[in-house]
Design an enzyme around this catalytic site. Structure first.
Site, PDB file in Angstrom:
ATOM      1  N   GLU A 142      -2.981  -2.764   7.049  1.00  0.00           N
ATOM      2  CA  GLU A 142      -2.889  -3.179   5.653  1.00  0.00           C
ATOM      3  C   GLU A 142      -1.936  -4.364   5.499  1.00  0.00           C
ATOM      4  O   GLU A 142      -0.825  -4.370   6.058  1.00  0.00           O
ATOM      5  CB  GLU A 142      -2.382  -1.979   4.844  1.00  0.00           C
ATOM      6  CG  GLU A 142      -2.229  -2.191   3.368  1.00  0.00           C
ATOM      7  CD  GLU A 142      -1.744  -0.928   2.651  1.00  0.00           C
ATOM      8  OE1 GLU A 142      -1.864  -0.879   1.420  1.00  0.00           O
ATOM      9  OE2 GLU A 142      -1.257   0.002   3.336  1.00  0.00           O
TER      10      GLU A 142
ATOM     11  N   LYS B  55      -8.040  -2.266  -2.875  1.00  0.00           N
ATOM     12  CA  LYS B  55      -7.501  -0.903  -2.822  1.00  0.00           C
ATOM     13  C   LYS B  55      -7.611  -0.233  -4.191  1.00  0.00           C
ATOM     14  O   LYS B  55      -7.280  -0.838  -5.218  1.00  0.00           O
ATOM     15  CB  LYS B  55      -6.044  -0.959  -2.370  1.00  0.00           C
ATOM     16  CG  LYS B  55      -5.413   0.368  -2.029  1.00  0.00           C
ATOM     17  CD  LYS B  55      -4.025   0.151  -1.406  1.00  0.00           C
ATOM     18  CE  LYS B  55      -3.366   1.430  -0.966  1.00  0.00           C
ATOM     19  NZ  LYS B  55      -2.051   1.184  -0.331  1.00  0.00           N
TER      20      LYS B  55
ATOM     21  N   CYS C  94      -5.271   2.907   3.216  1.00  0.00           N
ATOM     22  CA  CYS C  94      -4.041   3.715   3.221  1.00  0.00           C
ATOM     23  C   CYS C  94      -4.067   4.825   2.180  1.00  0.00           C
ATOM     24  O   CYS C  94      -4.694   5.856   2.367  1.00  0.00           O
ATOM     25  CB  CYS C  94      -2.819   2.818   3.065  1.00  0.00           C
ATOM     26  SG  CYS C  94      -1.268   3.610   3.586  1.00  0.00           S
TER      27      CYS C  94
END
Length: 658
Positions: free
Chosen positions: A44, A111, A163
């Site tokens: 990330e 995200k 994540c």
């Protein structure tokens, strides 16, 4: 479809260090290509670094990240590679994963779930992307798919959970499964904490099983931005089984962990699962199609890289040693400093810091080799003349014992023995004259003598404070990092002298409690890390009762005498900070844990804890940066926020003592 080779790259990145970050990314791509990898997942925000903080709002960061992305894209010929970067879109910043395919930018996944608890602060910089929404990103006159998208590479479907997306109940993988995604990438910046690896393994394995996909998890490694430690630990699972796992706490800048997976087998798994429901009405919503066939490969056996210590009964001790060693090394080299200085008192805290600093050198050389280790410190030209482990440790670590009339032969001997056993240079400063001089100056100015009966705290503190200038002087002379030696238990109650034992540029043990430090030093004395071994000289430290040695010897000062048993103090802290209990609830909680103590005594200790906690937030605000080691941190900048001024629990403590 024939088997393909997938991989996760683990990178040691640094915020805004564009050249180094790009070099690591390209190294990972080239290493992966050399071993036949067709699809590679990198961590990330690996282009910019994860810990850029408010710099994520700076336009130049996005412009530079875009420039770097285009350079990196040119390295992906014959591969599909996922990289992370911040992207500005419609006046908002998004945390994105970009898929690069055969030299071109294929598109961006934003995200959905931002990490905003604990040490993470993503909602300050990024906006969450809504599920099911697709946009186009226009840059330099070109358009790119952006948002909630996935990719179809000649039939191989790749999707993303970035994540935190995998840590939530309604994780995106369920939607990806309904669209027939074959491979799920999870580019992460998942900080180290004790016991956290088991949680990661669970969501990786469960993701691969429940979603009927191959799951590829990548992470950062090392001390990226100062406080958080990343442990790496690549994971690849397929069909609910772990097929590859990479090393943790590596001193390497880049490691690539790969596995050959049978995509046809995972598709059959979905077909056999009665609960699997294809999204027949929307299976192509957000699909980005590309004419690129991921190269097929021959089958290879699973590669589970597990160091012997990973299965140790003393896993926490091993993790603590390795996390701290790597973090200290990275902090030193990224600061371009030439070593460490420790004011070594002969007690638990400074002995632990000394051991950890020594381990940072020993473990680094053990993994990288002497030449590889020295290469990472290439800016420190004087190190080039050192050709063995012992001389390198001595060049990088200096310990100083600073004695006064209240210091004992016991602590002096312990300090010398520990420094010599670790391999550090050992110096002794006598600071008693400085204490006497300051005492004389102040006494003369106020017109009365200073005595222990009337001026106890002031006389203790001046002894701690006069030790600071000398070690700072030495650290400046050697262009070294002065390490503070105060622990978390002391921080909780302010049992530390500001500008004394708290002085330093980094506070490596401020995130760990005193009771555990004592246990760890016994482990170090008797066992030590796998491949390094024990340090028997620590018996001189472990045999002592912890003491500041600031009062005259006849007063027999001990830390626990001044405060309370450290086990009780740490239990109070956990009940208050972790469990959010008030004084009465804390008393009830620790009363069960420590039935050997009378209730009246426990009331005294609980009252002392809350009063000292309330008075000393200002000290915690001034501590040097510390490492995050578990989810009970007291660091006010990343975890535990508390007002500097408060009512001090006056009502609650009054009710407690009625």
């Amino acid at each position: 479809m024939k088997p393909i080779k997938v991989a996760a790259g683990i990178l040691n990145q640094t915020p805004l260090d564009w050249d180094s970050n790009r070099a690591n990314i390209i190294t990972a791509i080239r290493q992966a290509r050399e071993t036949g990898v067709g699809v590679l997942c990198l961590p990330e925000l690996c282009i910019s670094g994860y810990g850029c903080e408010d710099a994520f709002h700076a336009p130049f960061v996005h412009q530079t990240a875009w420039t770097e992305l285009n350079i990196i894209a040119g390295e992906t010929t014959g591969m599909a590679v996922a990289v992370g970067l911040p992207v500005m879109h419609q006046n908002s910043v998004f945390n994105c994963a970009c898929l690069l395919v055969d030299g071109v930018i294929a598109g961006f996944v934003a995200k959905k779930f931002l990490a905003g608890d604990g040490i993470h602060y993503e909602p300050r910089w990024f906006k969450p992307w809504p599920s099911g929404v697709q946009h186009e990103l226009r840059v330099d006159g070109r358009s790119y798919p952006f948002g909630d998208v996935f990719f179809d590479l000649d039939g191989l479907r790749i999707g993303f959970e970035i994540c935190e997306d995998a840590w939530v109940a309604n994780r995106p993988g369920a939607s990806l499964a309904s669209k027939g995604v074959d491979v799920i990438f999870n580019p992460s910046a998942s900080h180290f904490a004790f016991g956290k690896l088991d949680v990661r393994k669970r969501f990786v394995l469960e993701g691969s099983r429940a979603f009927g996909a191959t799951y590829v998890y990548s992470n950062h490694v090392g001390n990226e931005a100062g406080r958080a430690i990343y442990d790496g630990g690549a994971l690849i699972a397929s069909g609910g089984k772990l097929v590859a796992a990479g090393p943790r706490f590596s001193f390497q800048g880049v490691t690539v962990t790969s596995a050959v997976v049978d995509i046809q087998q995972t598709r059959l798994s979905q077909a056999r699962t009665t609960s699997h429901q294809p999204g027949l009405t929307s299976s192509d919503a957000g699909c980005v199609r590309l004419k690129f066939a991921v190269p097929a490969t021959a089958f290879e056996p699973a590669k589970i890289v597990m160091a012997p210590w990973e299965n140790s009964a003393e896993l926490k001790a091993e993790e603590f040693a390795r996390a701290e060693a790597l973090a200290l090394f990275d902090y030193m080299r990224k600061s371009r400093l030439h070593g460490f200085v420790v004011s070594l008192s002969g007690g638990v805290d400074s002995a632990a810091v000394t051991c950890l600093a020594g381990l940072s050198v020993r473990m680094g050389i053990a993994e990288l080799g002497l030449n590889g280790f020295l290469k990472k410190l290439g800016y420190a030209h004087a190190l080039r003349e050192h050709r063995d482990v012992g001389s390198v440790i001595r060049a990088l670590l200096t310990c100083v014992y600073q004695g006064t009339e209240n210091s004992s032969a016991t602590t002096r001997d312990a300090a010398r023995a520990v420094a010599q056993a670790v391999g550090a240079e050992f110096l002794e400063f006598e600071v008693g004259e400085l204490v006497e001089r300051y005492t004389s100056i102040v006494s003369g100015a106020i017109g009365r003598p200073l005595t222990w009966a009337t001026d106890d705290i002031a006389l203790q503190n001046i002894q701690a404070r006069v030790r600071a200038p000398g070690v700072w002087f030495l650290a400046n002379l050697r262009n070294a990092l002065l390490l503070s030696t105060s622990n978390r238990s002391e921080a909780a109650v302010g049992y530390a002298t500001m500008d004394g034992d708290t002085c330093g540029g980094l506070s490596p043990i401020a995130g760990i409690d005193k009771a555990y430090l004592r246990q760890w030093l016994v482990w170090m004395e008797q066992h030590g890390p796998d491949g390094i071994g024990a340090l028997p000289a620590l018996r001189l430290v472990n045999a002592q009762a912890p003491t500041a040695e600031l009062r005259p010897a006849e007063q027999k000062q001990t830390d626990e005498g001044d405060l309370m048993p450290y086990t009780v103090l740490d239990a109070c802290e956990r009940a208050f900070i972790r469990d959010k209990k008030g004084p009465a609830e804390v008393l009830a909680s620790i009363g069960v844990q420590f039935p050997q103590y009378k209730v009246d005594q426990m009331k005294v200790w609980v009252t002392r804890f809350f009063r000292l906690w309330s008075r000393n937030q200002w000290k915690r605000e001034r501590y040097a940066p510390s490492f995050h080691l578990d989810d009970e941190s007291l660091d006010p900048k990343t975890w535990c926020r508390y007002p500097i001024l408060s009512g001090g629990f006056a009502r609650e403590l009054s009710e407690l003592n009625t």
